[in-house]
Motif scaffolding. Structure first.
Motif, PDB file in Angstrom:
ATOM      1  N   HIS A   1       0.867  -1.173   0.000  1.00  0.00           N
ATOM      2  CA  HIS A   1       0.000   0.000   0.000  1.00  0.00           C
ATOM      3  C   HIS A   1       0.907   1.228   0.000  1.00  0.00           C
ATOM      4  O   HIS A   1       1.957   1.240   0.649  1.00  0.00           O
ATOM      5  CB  HIS A   1      -0.910   0.006   1.234  1.00  0.00           C
ATOM      6  N   VAL A   2       0.497   2.255  -0.737  1.00  0.00           N
ATOM      7  CA  VAL A   2       1.354   3.415  -0.954  1.00  0.00           C
ATOM      8  C   VAL A   2       0.703   4.675  -0.393  1.00  0.00           C
ATOM      9  O   VAL A   2      -0.461   4.967  -0.686  1.00  0.00           O
ATOM     10  CB  VAL A   2       1.646   3.614  -2.455  1.00  0.00           C
ATOM     11  N   LEU A   3       1.483   5.401   0.410  1.00  0.00           N
ATOM     12  CA  LEU A   3       1.091   6.740   0.850  1.00  0.00           C
ATOM     13  C   LEU A   3       1.848   7.735  -0.019  1.00  0.00           C
ATOM     14  O   LEU A   3       3.067   7.872   0.106  1.00  0.00           O
ATOM     15  CB  LEU A   3       1.425   6.956   2.328  1.00  0.00           C
ATOM     16  N   LEU A   4       1.142   8.394  -0.930  1.00  0.00           N
ATOM     17  CA  LEU A   4       1.756   9.369  -1.836  1.00  0.00           C
ATOM     18  C   LEU A   4       1.755  10.732  -1.150  1.00  0.00           C
ATOM     19  O   LEU A   4       0.707  11.217  -0.723  1.00  0.00           O
ATOM     20  CB  LEU A   4       0.971   9.425  -3.147  1.00  0.00           C
ATOM     21  N   LEU A   5       2.935  11.343  -1.039  1.00  0.00           N
ATOM     22  CA  LEU A   5       3.109  12.556  -0.246  1.00  0.00           C
ATOM     23  C   LEU A   5       3.387  13.775  -1.113  1.00  0.00           C
ATOM     24  O   LEU A   5       4.375  13.817  -1.843  1.00  0.00           O
ATOM     25  CB  LEU A   5       4.272  12.369   0.747  1.00  0.00           C
ATOM     26  N   ASP A   6       2.514  14.765  -1.039  1.00  0.00           N
ATOM     27  CA  ASP A   6       2.723  16.050  -1.717  1.00  0.00           C
ATOM     28  C   ASP A   6       1.821  17.061  -1.015  1.00  0.00           C
ATOM     29  O   ASP A   6       0.599  16.897  -1.016  1.00  0.00           O
ATOM     30  CB  ASP A   6       2.371  15.959  -3.200  1.00  0.00           C
ATOM     31  N   PRO A   7       2.389  18.087  -0.371  1.00  0.00           N
ATOM     32  CA  PRO A   7       1.570  18.972   0.471  1.00  0.00           C
ATOM     33  C   PRO A   7       0.505  19.779  -0.263  1.00  0.00           C
ATOM     34  O   PRO A   7      -0.477  20.190   0.350  1.00  0.00           O
ATOM     35  CB  PRO A   7       2.599  19.900   1.127  1.00  0.00           C
ATOM     36  N   ILE A   8       0.678  20.009  -1.574  1.00  0.00           N
ATOM     37  CA  ILE A   8      -0.281  20.857  -2.296  1.00  0.00           C
ATOM     38  C   ILE A   8      -0.772  20.140  -3.552  1.00  0.00           C
ATOM     39  O   ILE A   8       0.032  19.694  -4.379  1.00  0.00           O
ATOM     40  CB  ILE A   8       0.346  22.213  -2.678  1.00  0.00           C
ATOM     41  N   LEU A   9      -2.091  20.029  -3.667  1.00  0.00           N
ATOM     42  CA  LEU A   9      -2.721  19.512  -4.876  1.00  0.00           C
ATOM     43  C   LEU A   9      -3.310  20.693  -5.625  1.00  0.00           C
ATOM     44  O   LEU A   9      -4.297  21.285  -5.186  1.00  0.00           O
ATOM     45  CB  LEU A   9      -3.818  18.501  -4.528  1.00  0.00           C
TER      46      LEU A   9
ATOM     47  N   LEU B   1      -7.801  28.121  -8.328  1.00  0.00           N
ATOM     48  CA  LEU B   1      -6.510  28.480  -8.919  1.00  0.00           C
ATOM     49  C   LEU B   1      -6.614  29.858  -9.560  1.00  0.00           C
ATOM     50  O   LEU B   1      -7.664  30.235 -10.078  1.00  0.00           O
ATOM     51  CB  LEU B   1      -6.098  27.465  -9.984  1.00  0.00           C
ATOM     52  N   ASN B   2      -5.499  30.605  -9.523  1.00  0.00           N
ATOM     53  CA  ASN B   2      -5.493  31.903 -10.194  1.00  0.00           C
ATOM     54  C   ASN B   2      -5.043  31.727 -11.645  1.00  0.00           C
ATOM     55  O   ASN B   2      -4.885  30.602 -12.138  1.00  0.00           O
ATOM     56  CB  ASN B   2      -4.609  32.906  -9.446  1.00  0.00           C
ATOM     57  N   ASN B   3      -4.817  32.828 -12.342  1.00  0.00           N
ATOM     58  CA  ASN B   3      -4.443  32.771 -13.760  1.00  0.00           C
ATOM     59  C   ASN B   3      -3.077  32.141 -13.997  1.00  0.00           C
ATOM     60  O   ASN B   3      -2.762  31.723 -15.118  1.00  0.00           O
ATOM     61  CB  ASN B   3      -4.466  34.177 -14.369  1.00  0.00           C
TER      62      ASN B   3
ATOM     63  N   VAL C   1      -5.229  29.279  -4.560  1.00  0.00           N
ATOM     64  CA  VAL C   1      -5.719  30.477  -3.878  1.00  0.00           C
ATOM     65  C   VAL C   1      -6.671  30.056  -2.744  1.00  0.00           C
ATOM     66  O   VAL C   1      -7.543  29.223  -2.962  1.00  0.00           O
ATOM     67  CB  VAL C   1      -6.465  31.395  -4.874  1.00  0.00           C
ATOM     68  N   PRO C   2      -6.508  30.592  -1.502  1.00  0.00           N
ATOM     69  CA  PRO C   2      -5.530  31.595  -1.101  1.00  0.00           C
ATOM     70  C   PRO C   2      -4.109  31.060  -0.944  1.00  0.00           C
ATOM     71  O   PRO C   2      -3.157  31.819  -0.953  1.00  0.00           O
ATOM     72  CB  PRO C   2      -6.068  32.103   0.239  1.00  0.00           C
ATOM     73  N   GLY C   3      -3.958  29.747  -0.790  1.00  0.00           N
ATOM     74  CA  GLY C   3      -2.644  29.133  -0.799  1.00  0.00           C
ATOM     75  C   GLY C   3      -1.777  29.452   0.405  1.00  0.00           C
ATOM     76  O   GLY C   3      -2.201  30.085   1.361  1.00  0.00           O
ATOM     77  N   MET C   4      -0.512  28.993   0.301  1.00  0.00           N
ATOM     78  CA  MET C   4       0.461  29.262   1.364  1.00  0.00           C
ATOM     79  C   MET C   4       1.851  29.509   0.784  1.00  0.00           C
ATOM     80  O   MET C   4       2.859  29.352   1.467  1.00  0.00           O
ATOM     81  CB  MET C   4       0.487  28.099   2.373  1.00  0.00           C
TER      82      MET C   4
END
Length: 307
Positions: free
Chosen positions: A220-228, A284-286, A291-294
């Motif tokens: 089983h895989v935990l895929l890690l990426d803080p922002i989608l 998402l912006n242009n 958005v508002p994001g970090m």
């Protein structure tokens, strides 16, 4: 009063008394063809006393008071934005049963800190690590398990659960590496692989590097990426895992914030994957930024935002 107590937040739109009276006079003379004397008599005997007895006292229960009534476009736009955000979270979870958004005031507080542009690096790392740990723990709760009985020190039988041991983490370089320590803290000795996706424009992404466990197809895989964000990087990473024999239902995608556009892209293409996040963004912006994001999470976390 019952409605007030059941609402999570209450707002009151306030207007000066003379403005309210002027509106009433205009409305009743134009629409109901009443004379001024009748309007003023009704206002003084019924309308104003009812306002003083039943409407004005509710002001103390208001979380938000909007002055100038409907003319305060800034305040109204903020409330509309807030409602759209909440509805977006609710609707997405209804549309995609494989999307899980963890929410609490503690999580909201951590988001407030790490999203603040004024937050110092050490505070950003500290509260990001706390938030990541919560997301990881939530993700681990979606692993398959079987019933297990153990004997307690007093000699009694306790019936619990034993989670799947065939597990690994895959971080999307570089931001995803910020989530590795939390995963190691939760899963002692866990194998962690890496995927690097080189970005050249929104549609020009190219996989340039990967280092995965050899037996990843059995895990089983935990895929890690803080922002989608757009979901393009996530799709490419998931496609790589599938090409290596990983079952779609065996992938749990962990992130801190998710744009609705990215959620749609991933969930529509991979309906059996699970997504665990702590916040659904406005969009998402242009420039395809959340958005508002970090901000650039990896730069802020690893201290390279000034380079």
């Amino acid at each position: 009063m019952r409605i007030l107590l059941e609402e999570s937040s209450n707002s009151l739109t306030s207007a000066d008394a003379d403005v309210r009276l002027a509106r009433r006079i205009k409305r009743h003379t134009d629409q109901k063809k009443r004379d001024i004397k009748t309007i003023l008599d009704q206002y003084s005997k019924f309308v104003k006393p009812a306002f003083d007895d039943f409407i004005f006292p509710t002001k103390k229960y208001a979380d938000i008071i909007i002055p100038r009534g409907g003319d305060n476009h800034v305040a109204i736009d903020l409330i509309v934005q807030h409602i759209h955000t909440k509805l977006g979270q609710h609707d997405l979870c209804k549309i995609y049963p494989n999307l899980y958004v963890i929410q609490s005031f503690q999580i909201r507080g951590m988001h407030t800190i790490i999203r603040d542009v004024k937050t110092a690096k050490h505070d950003f790392i500290f509260y990001s690590d706390r938030l990541i740990r919560l997301v990881v723990e939530q993700g681990l709760g979606h692993l398959p398990f079987k019933e297990k009985q153990v004997t307690t020190p007093p000699g009694y039988i306790y019936t619990g659960v034993d989670f799947c041991k065939r597990l690994c983490g895959i971080s999307v370089i570089r931001s995803g590496e910020s989530m590795e320590n939390a995963l190691r803290a939760c899963c002692k000795g866990i194998k962690i692989g890496k995927i690097l996706i080189h970005r050249e424009g929104d549609n020009g992404q190219q996989l340039v590097y990967h280092n995965l466990p050899k037996d990843i197809a059995d895990r089983h895989v935990l895929l890690l990426d803080p922002i989608l964000g757009t979901g393009n990087s996530a799709v490419q990473a998931i496609c790589l895992l599938l090409s290596k024999g990983v079952k779609e239902s065996s992938i749990i995608f962990l992130n801190l914030i998710s744009a609705p556009q990215g959620v749609h892209v991933v969930c529509k293409r991979f309906p059996r994957i699970k997504i665990v996040t702590s916040e659904i963004e406005i969009g998402l912006n242009n420039d395809f930024r959340v958005v508002p994001g970090m901000g650039e999470f990896g730069d802020r976390y690893f201290g390279t935002d000034d380079e």
